[in-house]
Design an enzyme around this catalytic site. Structure first.
Site, PDB file in Angstrom:
ATOM      1  CD  GLU A 263      -2.273  -1.053   2.937  1.00 55.45           C
ATOM      2  OE1 GLU A 263      -2.159   0.078   3.856  1.00 55.45           O
ATOM      3  OE2 GLU A 263      -2.877  -2.099   3.269  1.00 55.45           O
TER       4      GLU A 263
ATOM      5  CE  LYS B  18       5.406   5.510   6.857  1.00 52.18           C
ATOM      6  NZ  LYS B  18       4.752   6.414   7.520  1.00 52.18           N
TER       7      LYS B  18
ATOM      8  CG  ASP C  17       3.963  12.541   5.142  1.00 53.98           C
ATOM      9  OD1 ASP C  17       4.115  12.242   6.326  1.00 53.98           O
ATOM     10  OD2 ASP C  17       5.022  13.222   4.505  1.00 53.98           O
TER      11      ASP C  17
ATOM     12  CE1 TYR D  56      -5.180  -3.337  11.968  1.00 52.28           C
ATOM     13  CE2 TYR D  56      -6.969  -1.808  13.240  1.00 52.28           C
ATOM     14  CZ  TYR D  56      -6.101  -3.220  13.296  1.00 52.28           C
ATOM     15  OH  TYR D  56      -6.098  -4.024  14.237  1.00 52.28           O
TER      16      TYR D  56
ATOM     17  CE  LYS E 139       9.987   7.399   6.980  1.00 50.74           C
ATOM     18  NZ  LYS E 139       9.471   8.361   7.616  1.00 50.74           N
TER      19      LYS E 139
ATOM     20  CB  CYS F 168      20.282  46.376  11.732  1.00 47.78           C
ATOM     21  SG  CYS F 168      19.225  46.099  10.278  1.00 47.78           S
TER      22      CYS F 168
ATOM     23  CB  CYS G  64      19.330  50.832  10.115  1.00 50.96           C
ATOM     24  SG  CYS G  64      18.814  49.607  11.289  1.00 50.96           S
TER      25      CYS G  64
ATOM     26  CB  CYS H 227      16.889  45.264  12.642  1.00 49.80           C
ATOM     27  SG  CYS H 227      16.686  47.057  13.077  1.00 49.80           S
TER      28      CYS H 227
ATOM     29  CB  CYS I 274      15.454  49.337  10.046  1.00 48.81           C
ATOM     30  SG  CYS I 274      16.120  48.004   8.951  1.00 48.81           S
TER      31      CYS I 274
HETATM   32  S1  IVH Z   1      -0.828   0.548   9.208  1.00 53.42           S
HETATM   33  C1  IVH Z   1      -1.336  -1.434  13.190  1.00 53.42           C
HETATM   34  N1  IVH Z   1      -0.977   1.491   6.438  1.00 53.42           N
HETATM   35  O1  IVH Z   1       2.418   5.576   9.084  1.00 53.42           O
HETATM   36  C2  IVH Z   1      -1.277  -0.802  11.804  1.00 53.42           C
HETATM   37  N2  IVH Z   1      -0.135   3.058   8.290  1.00 53.42           N
HETATM   38  O2  IVH Z   1       4.851   5.012  10.562  1.00 53.42           O
HETATM   39  C3  IVH Z   1      -0.431   0.244  11.727  1.00 53.42           C
HETATM   40  N3  IVH Z   1       0.598   4.969   7.908  1.00 53.42           N
HETATM   41  O3  IVH Z   1       1.200   5.228  12.487  1.00 53.42           O
HETATM   42  C4  IVH Z   1      -0.613   1.152  10.532  1.00 53.42           C
HETATM   43  N4  IVH Z   1       0.063   4.862   5.658  1.00 53.42           N
HETATM   44  O4  IVH Z   1      -0.089   6.718  10.632  1.00 53.42           O
HETATM   45  C5  IVH Z   1      -0.609   1.758   8.002  1.00 53.42           C
HETATM   46  N5  IVH Z   1      -1.141   2.192   4.367  1.00 53.42           N
HETATM   47  C6  IVH Z   1      -0.917   2.597   5.695  1.00 53.42           C
HETATM   48  C7  IVH Z   1      -0.266   3.732   6.348  1.00 53.42           C
HETATM   49  C8  IVH Z   1       0.012   4.007   7.378  1.00 53.42           C
HETATM   50  C9  IVH Z   1       0.540   5.754   6.327  1.00 53.42           C
HETATM   51  C10 IVH Z   1       1.141   5.734   8.964  1.00 53.42           C
HETATM   52  C11 IVH Z   1       0.408   5.392  10.178  1.00 53.42           C
HETATM   53  C12 IVH Z   1       1.324   4.786  11.054  1.00 53.42           C
HETATM   54  C13 IVH Z   1       2.601   5.380  10.639  1.00 53.42           C
HETATM   55  C14 IVH Z   1       3.914   4.558  10.963  1.00 53.42           C
END
Ligand code: IVH
Length: 674
Positions: free
Chosen positions: A118, A120, A122, A235, A321, A415, A418, A433, A439
């Site tokens: 999946e 991740k 941010d 989840y 990452k 500064c 000035c 400043c 200034c």
């Molecule tokens: S699973 C027990 N899936 O990443 C399950 N987390 O670094 C735990 N996060 O705290 C999370 N995308 O905030 C999961 N596709 C994804 C995610 C994800 C972002 C975040 C989440 C977690 C953090 C951990």
């Protein structure tokens, strides 16, 4: 009664229509209605619920607009701890993870080694609790065991279902049982840019994640609603069939009305995981939100239970990452800039270098502490990093490459513009400043800000012209611009008759700009465009605004004590009345536009105070309703108050009103008075 049954059915139909269009728009990105038609539908429901409050349900889409003000979010315990994920930057470690899974499962004699890859996301992790299909609680991660109950704010997020769809269908749960959904709240990159654009430079968010975190903590849920956050689910627990594999759970989440982002893949082996990682390394740049990696999860949920978790993270998942884009270059020099608020900012001048799609030749070093932390000297080779969409920064010096004979850049004690000795206010990281009035750099900064596109939008007033005007003493504050004569201007360098004429025209035109823009143009610390607009709404003229004290200002929506203090301080400066008078003489808009014709005169001459929580309107629209009917709204109760509208849990103001024997009414009575 047949009539009330019909109304109930009508409300029900409107609700499900609205939620369907909401889902089409925010989750599936396939809208079928124009914004206008959508608003019409929503307004019909608002109207219906207003006339028949008994029809209002907790999952009504009208509840998404927010408006409640929360002082403090209660702390709540998570049903199961919110763990984080084991992180890695190395694809080798992902390989080891898959190997480990295989060995462990082999030892257990288990089959089923498929994984789900999946994105991740941010953003900010939250947990949503549904009982009988209805959203009953939404909380932040907090320390993993306990988080903050931010349900009011999360309810405004359009892609969070207030009620699960197909609740009795494939997403079936035991009656009375709770289902927990976890995921990430995100701000889209374009919404992030638009939000930052309304904020003053000193208060901009560094990235969408910080903006999301800041937004979720807001006390005014109406403002949260306006910032259009987005939710991606990854989840779920508490399903009827506890053995449902993860990939199917993601599909169930989609059926229930959530968005998963849709970009996951069931992988049979390491190669497919690697292909997914590789694809999204570039592909993620085209997504509307930020992702910083890939999460790999074991698909067979029965094995999650076998593998368990360490104290920090589950053993059945890992996060890969993406490395941030980096480059090395030579830092040629460090210059010290003086901002319009007097802040001294060290800026690195770099040999131009290409990084993640753009060429970088300057980068801020933020403040002196940061300069010293880096230990950087002019001539050093440095590492520049660009993560996500943010401005690149210098993260490290390559000391091993340092040529002999370099020396540190001396920190200024005066500064650079000035010569005034610099000061550092207690508790701040920056040096300033203090010579606000004299200034040149600060004056230029204020004039340029006043003239900028989002403020007075004065065309033909560029940097080099402002520099000359300030250096020659012709302009000491933005008010002086309006005293400039064409002949004077024409005599300046690179000016001439035509440009002088254009500028005079531009200045004339700028007199039409709204009071809100003018307020923003004053450059009061922490007063960005959004705040200026709120101020102009609450205080329709400079005169009333000047009179407002700290207490009163802090009660204006979105204003809070820090901004209120800054506004009061600004008006206390000796230069403030001088500037205001110049602007007034120049004929600028020192008051909001003429009020619209009155809807009726039911509140004529009445000073109204709202206290406690209102459930039909937010404060500012309630105030507008009063003003449109001839009344005015203030925030403090006094003998002069004509009417007090007491909402839920009204406190000290209500008590005071009772003591003073003022007229006090409920929100329902207020409604009929309208
Ligand atoms: S699973 C027990 N899936 O990443 C399950 N987390 O670094 C735990 N996060 O705290 C999370 N995308 O905030 C999961 N596709 C994804 C995610 C994800 C972002 C975040 C989440 C977690 C953090 C951990």
């Amino acid at each position: 009664m047949a009539g009330s049954e019909a109304l109930r059915a009508q409300a029900e139909r409107l609700r499900s229509d609205i939620e369907r269009h909401n889902h089409l728009y925010y989750v599936e990105a396939k809208p079928e209605l124009s914004d206008y038609d959508f608003d019409l539908l929503l307004n019909r429901l608002v109207q219906l619920e207003r006339e028949h409050p008994e029809l209002l349900t907790p999952d009504s889409p009208t509840q998404r607009v927010g408006g409640t003000v929360t002082k403090e979010f209660p702390s709540v315990e998570h049903r199961e701890p919110m763990l984080s994920l084991a992180n890695t930057y190395s694809i080798g470690e992902v390989e080891e993870f898959v190997g480990r899974l295989n060995r462990l499962l082999e030892a257990e004699g288990s089959q089923g080694r498929d994984t789900v890859a999946e994105l991740k996301f941010d953003g900010v992790a939250v947990s949503l609790l549904y009982r009988d299909g209805l959203l009953i609680r939404g909380a932040t991660r907090g320390d993993g065991r306990r988080g903050d109950d931010i349900t009011v704010n999360l309810k405004t997020v359009p892609s969070i279902p207030l009620r699960l769809r197909d609740f009795d269908g494939p997403f079936s749960v035991h009656e009375g049982r709770e289902v927990e959904v976890r995921g990430e709240v995100l701000m889209r990159k374009d919404d992030f840019d638009a939000l930052n654009d309304t904020r003053p430079e000193e208060d901009r968010f560094a990235n969408p994640r910080n903006a999301t975190a800041g937004t979720l903590k807001l006390q005014d849920s109406g403002e949260v609603a306006r910032r259009s956050l987005w939710f991606a689910a990854y989840y779920v627990s508490g399903l009827h069939n506890e053995d449902t594999p993860h990939s199917e759970r993601l599909k169930l989440l989609e059926t229930a009305g959530f968005s998963t982002g849709g970009q996951y893949r069931l992988c049979h082996g390491l190669e497919e995981i690697e292909a997914f990682v590789q694809f999204w390394d570039e592909g993620r740049r085209t997504l509307p939100y930020e992702t910083d990696g890939v999460v790999v999860k074991l698909n067979d949920v029965r094995q999650w239970r076998l593998l368990g978790a360490t104290s920090k993270s589950p053993r059945w998942a890992i996060a890969y990452k993406y490395p941030a884009s980096r480059a090395t270059t030579v830092l040629r020099d460090i210059v010290f800039q003086v901002g319009r608020l007097g802040t001294i900012t060290p800026v690195a001048e770099l040999d131009p270098v290409h990084i993640a799609g753009s060429t970088v030749s300057r980068s801020t070093l933020h403040n002196f502490d940061e300069m010293q932390r880096l230990g950087v000297m002019p001539g050093d080779r440095v590492v520049i990093e660009k993560s996500g969409e943010v401005i690149p920064k210098v993260i490290r010096v390559l000391f091993e490459d340092r040529p002999p004979g370099l020396s540190a850049k001396e920190l200024p004690t005066r500064c650079p513009e000035c010569g005034t000795p610099l000061v550092r206010p207690e508790g701040e990281v920056s040096w300033y400043c203090p010579n606000e009035e004299g200034c040149g750099a600060q004056i230029r900064g204020r004039v340029l800000h006043f003239a900028s596109r989002n403020a007075m939008d004065i065309e033909n007033l560029g940097e080099s012209l402002v520099e000359q005007l300030v250096a020659k003493g012709m302009v000491k504050d933005p008010g002086d611009l309006y005293l400039l004569r064409k002949e004077e201007l024409a005599g300046l360098e690179r000016m001439g008759e035509k440009s002088a004429q254009n500028l005079v025209q531009g200045l004339l035109k700028s007199r039409e700009q709204s009071f809100a823009r003018l307020l923003f143009g004053l450059g009061i610390r922490h007063v960005g465009r959004a705040t200026a607009r709120e101020l102009a709404k609450a205080y329709p003229s400079m005169e009333v605004l000047q009179e407002a004290g700290f207490e009163e200002l802090s009660e204006v929506p979105d204003i809070g004590p820090v901004i209120a203090r800054s506004i009061c301080d600004w008006f206390l400066k000796p230069s403030a009345p001088v500037l205001i008078e110049k602007l007034q003489r120049a004929g600028l808009q020192l008051a909001a536009e003429e009020p619209k014709p009155l809807v009726n005169t039911n509140f004529e001459g009445l000073t109204v105070v709202f206290t406690g929580g209102l459930h039909r309107h937010d404060r500012s629209s309630a105030a507008e309703l009063v003003v449109a009917r001839g009344g005015s709204v203030v925030s403090t109760v006094s003998k002069k108050t004509g009417l007090v509208v007491a909402g839920k849990e009204a406190g000290s103001k209500l008590e005071k009103a009772q003591k003073l024997g003022l007229r006090i009414i409920t929100e329902d009575e207020f409604e009929s008075l309208l």
